[in-house]
Structure formats: structure tokens, C-alpha cells
Scaffold this motif. Structure first.
Motif, short mmCIF file in Angstrom:
data_model
loop_
_atom_site.label_atom_id
_atom_site.label_comp_id
_atom_site.label_asym_id
_atom_site.label_seq_id
_atom_site.Cartn_x
_atom_site.Cartn_y
_atom_site.Cartn_z
N SER A 41 -30.89 0.33 -35.75
CA SER A 41 -29.90 -0.14 -34.79
C SER A 41 -28.91 0.97 -34.45
O SER A 41 -28.54 1.16 -33.28
CB SER A 41 -29.15 -1.35 -35.35
OG SER A 41 -30.03 -2.43 -35.58
N ILE A 42 -28.49 1.70 -35.47
CA ILE A 42 -27.56 2.82 -35.24
C ILE A 42 -28.20 3.88 -34.34
O ILE A 42 -27.57 4.40 -33.42
CB ILE A 42 -27.12 3.44 -36.58
CG1 ILE A 42 -26.27 2.43 -37.36
CG2 ILE A 42 -26.35 4.73 -36.36
CD1 ILE A 42 -25.95 2.86 -38.78
N ILE A 43 -29.47 4.18 -34.61
CA ILE A 43 -30.17 5.18 -33.81
C ILE A 43 -30.28 4.71 -32.36
O ILE A 43 -30.06 5.49 -31.41
CB ILE A 43 -31.57 5.45 -34.39
CG1 ILE A 43 -31.46 6.11 -35.77
CG2 ILE A 43 -32.38 6.35 -33.46
CD1 ILE A 43 -32.78 6.27 -36.49
N ILE A 44 -30.63 3.44 -32.15
CA ILE A 44 -30.80 2.90 -30.80
C ILE A 44 -29.50 3.00 -30.00
O ILE A 44 -29.47 3.49 -28.86
CB ILE A 44 -31.27 1.43 -30.86
CG1 ILE A 44 -32.72 1.37 -31.34
CG2 ILE A 44 -31.15 0.77 -29.48
CD1 ILE A 44 -33.22 -0.04 -31.58
N VAL A 45 -28.41 2.55 -30.60
CA VAL A 45 -27.12 2.55 -29.89
C VAL A 45 -26.66 3.99 -29.63
O VAL A 45 -26.18 4.31 -28.53
CB VAL A 45 -26.06 1.78 -30.69
CG1 VAL A 45 -24.69 1.90 -30.03
CG2 VAL A 45 -26.46 0.31 -30.83
N CYS A 53 -28.52 6.57 -29.28
CA CYS A 53 -29.38 7.13 -28.23
C CYS A 53 -28.96 6.62 -26.86
O CYS A 53 -28.93 7.38 -25.88
CB CYS A 53 -30.84 6.78 -28.50
SG CYS A 53 -31.61 7.74 -29.81
N GLN A 54 -28.62 5.34 -26.78
CA GLN A 54 -28.18 4.79 -25.50
C GLN A 54 -26.91 5.47 -25.01
O GLN A 54 -26.77 5.77 -23.82
CB GLN A 54 -27.95 3.28 -25.63
CG GLN A 54 -29.22 2.45 -25.72
CD GLN A 54 -30.03 2.52 -24.45
OE1 GLN A 54 -31.05 3.21 -24.38
NE2 GLN A 54 -29.59 1.82 -23.42
N VAL A 55 -25.99 5.73 -25.93
CA VAL A 55 -24.78 6.46 -25.56
C VAL A 55 -25.13 7.91 -25.21
O VAL A 55 -24.63 8.48 -24.23
CB VAL A 55 -23.75 6.43 -26.70
CG1 VAL A 55 -22.54 7.31 -26.37
CG2 VAL A 55 -23.30 5.00 -26.97
N GLY A 56 -26.01 8.51 -26.01
CA GLY A 56 -26.41 9.89 -25.76
C GLY A 56 -27.10 10.07 -24.43
O GLY A 56 -26.93 11.12 -23.78
N ILE A 57 -27.85 9.06 -23.99
CA ILE A 57 -28.53 9.14 -22.70
C ILE A 57 -27.53 9.34 -21.57
O ILE A 57 -27.80 10.06 -20.59
CB ILE A 57 -29.36 7.86 -22.46
CG1 ILE A 57 -30.58 7.84 -23.39
CG2 ILE A 57 -29.82 7.76 -21.01
CD1 ILE A 57 -31.32 6.52 -23.40
N SER A 58 -26.35 8.74 -21.71
CA SER A 58 -25.34 8.84 -20.64
C SER A 58 -24.84 10.26 -20.44
O SER A 58 -24.28 10.58 -19.39
CB SER A 58 -24.16 7.92 -20.96
OG SER A 58 -23.44 8.38 -22.09
N PHE A 59 -25.03 11.12 -21.44
CA PHE A 59 -24.60 12.52 -21.35
C PHE A 59 -25.75 13.46 -21.00
O PHE A 59 -25.55 14.67 -20.87
CB PHE A 59 -23.95 12.97 -22.66
CG PHE A 59 -22.69 12.23 -22.99
CD1 PHE A 59 -21.48 12.56 -22.37
CD2 PHE A 59 -22.70 11.18 -23.90
CE1 PHE A 59 -20.32 11.88 -22.68
CE2 PHE A 59 -21.53 10.49 -24.21
CZ PHE A 59 -20.34 10.84 -23.59
N LEU A 101 -25.46 -0.58 -21.21
CA LEU A 101 -26.65 -1.01 -21.95
C LEU A 101 -26.48 -0.75 -23.45
O LEU A 101 -26.96 -1.52 -24.28
CB LEU A 101 -27.89 -0.29 -21.42
CG LEU A 101 -28.28 -0.58 -19.96
CD1 LEU A 101 -29.58 0.15 -19.61
CD2 LEU A 101 -28.43 -2.07 -19.72
N ALA A 102 -25.79 0.34 -23.79
CA ALA A 102 -25.52 0.64 -25.19
C ALA A 102 -24.62 -0.44 -25.81
O ALA A 102 -24.85 -0.89 -26.94
CB ALA A 102 -24.87 2.01 -25.33
N LEU A 103 -23.59 -0.85 -25.06
CA LEU A 103 -22.69 -1.89 -25.56
C LEU A 103 -23.43 -3.21 -25.73
O LEU A 103 -23.26 -3.91 -26.74
CB LEU A 103 -21.52 -2.07 -24.58
CG LEU A 103 -20.50 -3.16 -24.93
CD1 LEU A 103 -19.86 -2.88 -26.28
CD2 LEU A 103 -19.44 -3.29 -23.83
N LEU A 104 -24.26 -3.55 -24.75
CA LEU A 104 -25.05 -4.78 -24.84
C LEU A 104 -25.99 -4.73 -26.04
O LEU A 104 -26.13 -5.70 -26.79
CB LEU A 104 -25.83 -4.98 -23.54
CG LEU A 104 -26.72 -6.22 -23.45
CD1 LEU A 104 -25.89 -7.48 -23.63
CD2 LEU A 104 -27.46 -6.26 -22.13
N SER A 105 -26.64 -3.57 -26.23
CA SER A 105 -27.53 -3.39 -27.37
C SER A 105 -26.77 -3.51 -28.69
O SER A 105 -27.26 -4.12 -29.65
CB SER A 105 -28.22 -2.03 -27.30
OG SER A 105 -29.02 -1.91 -26.14
#
Length: 442
Positions: free
Chosen positions: A123-127, A129-135, A211-215
Motif C-alpha cells: 500500500s505504501i509503495i502504491i501511494v 508511486c501515485q504521488v511520484g507519477i505526478s512529478f 488518485l493517490a489520495l483516493l488510493s
């Protein structure tokens, strides 16, 4: 649906093995049938809370993965316009591949009691990554973050969430697994719908953060309820000898060939649906929800496919689903209007849902119960290769011309591969050993 194996060759000592519909249920079959201790109540509220948590886990793993078609179109049009469709497809291919390829090693850790640790770390990795995608702003950054790292995180959550549900239930096991199977489709609808609406309004970076927040919200809730059934025996066998032996059997090897070919083609219209609509310059409002439509109607195929399989057989029903997908692939480029493309997406989603739902059940119609779980694990490791390379291959077949002709080679290739898949599945039915005491029960 279940298989009852008697004294026929290769049957196990367990009198009954439940077989659920859905790709997600494949890893759940690795959990052996056990005698439930008296102090643990089955089909209880606690059991349904586990289903609730695991359904949330499916939503944020497989659901996000099947939503990649929205980003495939956006990357090709805006962020990575200098990259080919084939190159961009490697990002989604890595997600699909790692989601299934990690089933064996993560499943082994899950069986050793590391369920909560796997879910929290994934779960930590997924969130992150979602935040990282934004950068991310370059192809290689997205390939690593959204493809590789996100795929690893999803595998850490996906596998335990699939495996822990089955032992919590007795009489309502099929219902529980059916609800679990819809989790990924619901996630595909939610995340693709959110991404389609947010990308043009708030931009790529903030869409990824939303999407990161939702995840994060969904995964926190899921992590609280995903847990192993306390009555499972310790020191369960993890030998792969039986699974490897099953690969030598003509029926199973032919079945694997069939589903390998299907997995190499059946997801192409999902990933390229919106890009195809954009290529035809159809109205944005009519094409931006095509991935959502496919994921939504796949719920019908998943549930309906399981019901049909109870009457006609799992491989037989699966073969029909693959055949319909192949036929529709041939007519993909005949859809040149918004109405026809929307109708195509809706119908294709149903047929694809049938295949996805019955993939593990088809293997269970061939493999004895003692080797079933790990045989399916080996099968999915093989299928992960098809899922990795299939989308880039389709991208290479898309030509740089105007109109639907640009996708004609991809459509013909996809339809042909799916027809070969249906033929292989049909042959596996004929090669399947018939034992006097083995029968299918509804």
C-alpha cells in the motif's frame, strides 16, 4: 462451481474443492481446504469485513491497472507525444506482468504469515508511486515509477487479498468470491472515470495526486480488514513438484497455450480504445469513457460467465467468450462513429469479462486439487510474459495513417490470435482426461 474427484488417476485426498469465478480467485485456490476449528465462526460478520477489505484492495490494484488505457491515450496525445504507442504500452505491460508474475513469491510469503506486512508495504509503495507519477515528465521516469514500482506494489497487495478470503467461508463461499471478483472491475470504472474527467480539468500532476489520495483512503480501510484466517495449519507444503508435473500433461499444456494466446490479445481493445477514438477525431465526450464502459460491462460477463459455466462447463464457456472477443476484434475498425464504438465497448466488455472470470476455473477442470493452487500460480507466471509484451506488439502494428485503417493490422492480428486461442482451448477439452468418478457439480 466445484469439482469432485473420486479415485480416478491424479485425484487428491480432498473430497471437494471449491472453484470460484474470476482472475482474482486464482491465487485464492492456493489455500488448502482445512478443518475449521470450533472457536472460529465461518460466514460471520468478521468474514464479510475481510471480503470488504479485500474488495478494496482489488479496486486499487487490478482496478488501477485496467485503467491504464486512459493514460495510454493521454500520454500519446500530450505528455509523451514524442513516443510511439508501442513504447508507451510498455508501462501498462509492466503493470499487468508484475501483478501476476509476483503471485508465486508473494504467495509463498503470504502462506508463511506475512499477510499484514505485505499489504501495508504494498500500500505504501502504491501511494508513493501515485504521488511520484505526478512529478514525472519523461518516458523513462514513468516506465520506472508507474510501470515497475507500481507493479511491484500492486503485486504485494493483490496476491494476499485474493488468497485470504476463501477459508473464511463455507456455505457462502461462492458469493464471497463473486463479490471479490467484481472489485477490480469496480476499480477500473472508478479510476478510469476519475482520470478521464480530471485530466482535462486539473491537469496530469494533480490528477495523479487525487488518485493517490483516493488510493490512500481505500488502502487504509482495506489494510485494516485483510487478514489470514486463524485456523490455517502451520507448515503448509510449498513444493512445486506437483505443479511442474502437471505441465507435462497434454490437456493442461494445451490449456496454458490457449490462455497465453488469449492474454496476449484480449486486453488490447481495452488499452487502445480511447486512443482509437481520438485517432478518428470523434467527439471527446463520446470517447473518453470507453475504458470505463468496458470495465463496467465486464462485471456482467464475470457474473454471468460463472452462472453459464455451472451449466455448460468452465472451459466450454470460456472458449465461447474468447471466440466472441476474437470475432469482435476483426470488426474493431468497422466502428467509425461514436455510437458504434460505445456499443462495441459495451459488448466487448461482457465477452472479455467471461474470459477473465473463468480463467482459473478452466484450469481447475483439468488439475487435481492437490496441485491446483500452485499449478495456477505457475500458469499465471507464464501468462505474465504475454501480458508484458502484448501491448507493445499491438502498438507496433498501429500504422501512421489517417482513419480506421491505421488499426486494421492490429485488429486482424488480435482477432487471429484469439481464434487460435479458442481452438487451443477446444483441443484442451478433448484432451482432458475422463475419469469415472470425476464430475462437475453446480
Amino acid at each position: 462451481m466445484s469439482i469432485v474427484a473420486g479415485n480416478g488417476e491424479g485425484s487428491s485426498n480432498d473430497p471437494k474443492v471449491e472453484v470460484e469465478s474470476g482472475v482474482e480467485a486464482s491465487i485464492a485456490l492456493e489455500v488448502s481446504s482445512v478443518t475449521n476449528p470450533a472457536h472460529v465462526e465461518l460466514d460471520s460478520l468478521k468474514a464479510w469485513l475481510v471480503v470488504f477489505g479485500c474488495c478494496g484492495a482489488m479496486t486499487t490494484t487490478f482496478g488501477l491497472t485496467t485503467s491504464f488505457g486512459v493514460f495510454q491515450e493521454y500520454y500519446g496525445r500530450v505528455l509523451l507525444s514524442d513516443q510511439s504507442a508501442s513504447s508507451i504500452a510498455w508501462i501498462g505491460g509492466l503493470q499487468y506482468c508484475l501483478l501476476f508474475f509476483l503471485g508465486l513469491p508473494i504467495g509463498s510469503l503470504n502462506e508463511k504469515g506475512y499477510t499484514r506486512q505485505l499489504v501495508w508495504s504494498g500500500s505504501i509503495i502504491i501511494v508513493c508511486c501515485q504521488v511520484g507519477i505526478s512529478f514525472c515528465s519523461t518516458y523513462h521516469q514513468l516506465l520506472i515509477v508507474q510501470g515497475l514500482l507500481f507493479g511491484i506494489g500492486s503485486g504485494c497487495v493483490f496476491t494476499p487479498a485474493c488468497a485470504v478470503v476463501q477459508p473464511w467461508f463455507d456455505k457462502k463461499r461462492n458469493l464471497a468470491m463473486g463479490i471479490l471478483a467484481t472489485g477490480s472491475a469496480i476499480g477500473g470504472v472508478i479510476f478510469s472515470l476519475a482520470a478521464s474527467n480530471l485530466l482535462p480539468q486539473i491537469g496530469f500532476a494533480w490528477t495523479a495526486r487525487v488518485l493517490a489520495l483516493l488510493s490512500l483512503i481505500v488502502l487504509i480501510i482495506a489494510s485494516l480488514f485483510v487478514r489470514q484466517y486463524p485456523g490455517l495449519p502451520e507448515n503448509r507444503s510449498t513444493s512445486m513438484i506437483g505443479a511442474v508435473t502437471q505441465l507435462k500433461k497434454p490437456a493442461f499444456s494445451t490449456y496454458i497455450l490457449g490462455v497465453f494466446l488469449a492474454s496476449a490479445s484480449v486486453y488490447a481493445p481495452v488499452n487502445y480504445a480511447q486512443e482509437y477514438g481520438q485517432h478518428l477525431e470523434l467527439p471527446k465526450g463520446a470517447t473518453q469513457y470507453l475504458v470505463t464502459i468496458i470495465n463496467g460491462t465486464s462485471i456482467i460477463g464475470r457474473i454471468g460467465g460463472g452462472q453459464l459455466a455451472d451449466h455448460f462447463g468452465s472451459i466450454q464457456t470460456e472458449t465461447v467468450g474468447v471466440f466472441i472477443c476474437g470475432t469482435m476484434c476483426f470488426f474493431w475498425t468497422k466502428c467509425t462513429s461514436s455510437a458504434s464504438l460505445i456499443a462495441y465497448a459495451a459488448l466487448y466488455g461482457v465477452a472479455q469479462g467471461v474470459y477473465v472470470a473463468l480463467l482459473p476455473a478452466g484450469a481447475a477442470a483439468i488439475i487435481p486439487s492437490a496441485d491446483l493452487g500452485r499449478s495456477i500460480g505457475v500458469m499465471f507466471s507464464i501468462l505474465s510474459i504475454a501480458m508484458l509484451i502484448s501491448q507493445p506488439v499491438f502498438g507496433l502494428l498501429i500504422r501512421d495513417t489517417s482513419g480506421p485503417a491505421a488499426y486494421s493490422h492490429a485488429a486482424i492480428f488480435g482477432g487471429s490470435v484469439l481464434m487460435l486461442s479458442a481452438l487451443s482451448l477446444l483441443i484442451s477439452i478433448l484432451l482432458r482426461p475422463r475419469t469415472r468418478n470425476m464430475k462437475l457439480e453446480a
